[in-house]
Design an enzyme around this catalytic site. Sequence first.
Site, PDB file in Angstrom:
ATOM      1  N   HIS A 263       0.839  -1.208   0.000  1.00 37.58           N
ATOM      2  CA  HIS A 263       0.000   0.000   0.000  1.00 37.58           C
ATOM      3  C   HIS A 263       0.877   1.262   0.000  1.00 37.58           C
ATOM      4  O   HIS A 263       0.714   2.148  -0.845  1.00 37.58           O
ATOM      5  CB  HIS A 263      -0.909  -0.031   1.240  1.00 37.58           C
ATOM      6  CG  HIS A 263      -1.819   1.153   1.362  1.00 37.58           C
ATOM      7  ND1 HIS A 263      -3.157   1.105   1.042  1.00 37.58           N
ATOM      8  CD2 HIS A 263      -1.589   2.422   1.767  1.00 37.58           C
ATOM      9  CE1 HIS A 263      -3.701   2.298   1.240  1.00 37.58           C
ATOM     10  NE2 HIS A 263      -2.769   3.124   1.689  1.00 37.58           N
ATOM     11  N   GLU A 264       1.800   1.307   0.929  1.00 38.93           N
ATOM     12  CA  GLU A 264       2.633   2.510   1.030  1.00 38.93           C
ATOM     13  C   GLU A 264       3.557   2.649  -0.180  1.00 38.93           C
ATOM     14  O   GLU A 264       3.899   3.760  -0.583  1.00 38.93           O
ATOM     15  CB  GLU A 264       3.429   2.526   2.339  1.00 38.93           C
ATOM     16  CG  GLU A 264       2.573   2.501   3.620  1.00 38.93           C
ATOM     17  CD  GLU A 264       1.490   3.585   3.698  1.00 38.93           C
ATOM     18  OE1 GLU A 264       1.641   4.629   3.038  1.00 38.93           O
ATOM     19  OE2 GLU A 264       0.478   3.365   4.396  1.00 38.93           O
ATOM     20  N   HIS A 267       1.791   4.785  -2.669  1.00 43.20           N
ATOM     21  CA  HIS A 267       1.926   6.226  -2.411  1.00 43.20           C
ATOM     22  C   HIS A 267       3.323   6.706  -2.811  1.00 43.20           C
ATOM     23  O   HIS A 267       3.491   7.764  -3.404  1.00 43.20           O
ATOM     24  CB  HIS A 267       1.714   6.521  -0.922  1.00 43.20           C
ATOM     25  CG  HIS A 267       0.289   6.396  -0.468  1.00 43.20           C
ATOM     26  ND1 HIS A 267      -0.732   7.117  -1.033  1.00 43.20           N
ATOM     27  CD2 HIS A 267      -0.292   5.635   0.513  1.00 43.20           C
ATOM     28  CE1 HIS A 267      -1.878   6.814  -0.423  1.00 43.20           C
ATOM     29  NE2 HIS A 267      -1.633   5.915   0.523  1.00 43.20           N
TER      30      HIS A 267
HETATM   31 ZN    ZN Z   1      -3.025   5.214   1.901  1.00 44.40          ZN
END
Ligand code: ZN
Length: 494
Positions: A263-264, A267
């Site tokens: 997930h990170e 980003h």
């Molecule tokens: Zn997030």
Amino acid sequence: MTVATESPQLERLKAILAEVADLSHAQQILEWDARVSMPRDGAEARADVAATVTRLAHAHFVSDEVGKLLDDLDAAGQDPGSVEGALVRITRREWERASRIPSALAGEMAQASGVAVAAWDEAKAASNFKSFSPHLERQLELKHRYIACFPETDEPYDVLLDEYEEGFTTAQVEEIFGRLKGELVKLVERHGGNAVEEIAGPYPVERQQEAGRLVLDAFGYDANFWRLDETPHPFAAKPGFGDIRLTTHTDERDLTSLFSTMHEFGHGVYEFDIDPSFARTPLGRGTSSAIHESQSRTWENLVGRSQGFWHWFYPRLQRLFPEPLGSVDEETFVRSVSAVRPGLIRGDADEVTYGLHIILRFELERELLAGTAAVSDLPEIWNQRMKESLGVDVPDDAHGVLQDMHWAGGLFGYFPTYQLGNVVSVQIWDRARKQLGDLEDQFSRGEFSQLREWLSEQIYRHGSRYQPAELLRRVTGSEIDPEPYLKYLRTKFA
Ligand code: ZN
């Protein structure tokens, strides 16, 4: 980029914006340090530093000089399609929003957030909502003062939402969530009862960290520009171009950390691939929270929970964890990590129940702001709604109302962008597959670069050049639409 010489006004504006960006990067380093390595009792002093840096950055940005430069540049006429036109547009939007707020209030909000996040940390560890509630009251009071700086509206929440999602209104969120809620509840009813059991660990922490690094390397992590640390509440930061910081939280009881790492990464890669010529300007970051979350969810779910990905990675994971996984076949494992399993924690939630966690938070924060829910009643309301929507009993506040740090950090208005991100992620994914063909084959060989390059070209490199709705139109040809996301869920869980 055009080669035309820059006007002195544009040059001067960029010089000021670069200093504002530097101060904001300094603030990000302070925040990263506070959450990754600062001793606990440093929080009060750190909050003062954050307040000062934020106040100075704010005052520097909202100066009359910036306003005058923007007027001059507008009067000279900017091509709205050009990079310079985009820079002037986004700077004006941010300048007009920021100018409404006194610098003192900007500093106060940063100070309160620093103190409240530290208090939340302790309250969560002790599962003691009472010790946190004065900080939540304070954050709400500050939000009311903040909203009061803007023209009065029927929907004060719009002011907060617009900060994260330009041009998006509460009414639009309500409409989309209204369509999702009934369908998600139906999917949970249909599939939540016969969930495949979670495969019990333990999964030793060091081995999990090794697994995370293997995945990141295949996705395109480069230790010259990136780092990964442990923290209680994972996040990603970019305190400067070429400096991407991911965090994760590893617990030997489950493999959640692997998914939060992916997930990170989403980003991080969005920020990393932005056109370097946008550095130290407001163009040099992702265009909105929902578009950002669409990318984190893409790498976490659409890639990280795909058949192809696991076909490549499962044998490697088995080698790292021969004890719990040696006798579990790939298909059973993939079904287990994708299963619909109503639970307590948003960050651990599967793709179907996740949306219901968000809808709960969206409803609650609006009620808190409207005063129709009292802070003191929050745990009780929380527990009751979790029972209604997901059928789970909340054992304590640490696993309930205290689980997320957003309200402590003053981030009211952020939560909906997670679910909007899920919706958008599938719209973009459908387009990617139309153009690139079936990606599962590549994933099953551990190849992810074609997808990354496509996303980079379509989305990442543009930073904030296009408004979120415009970017989505450019990539997918359509407006935000929950139907592809629902279709994806119905098909996957059929
Ligand atoms: Zn997030």
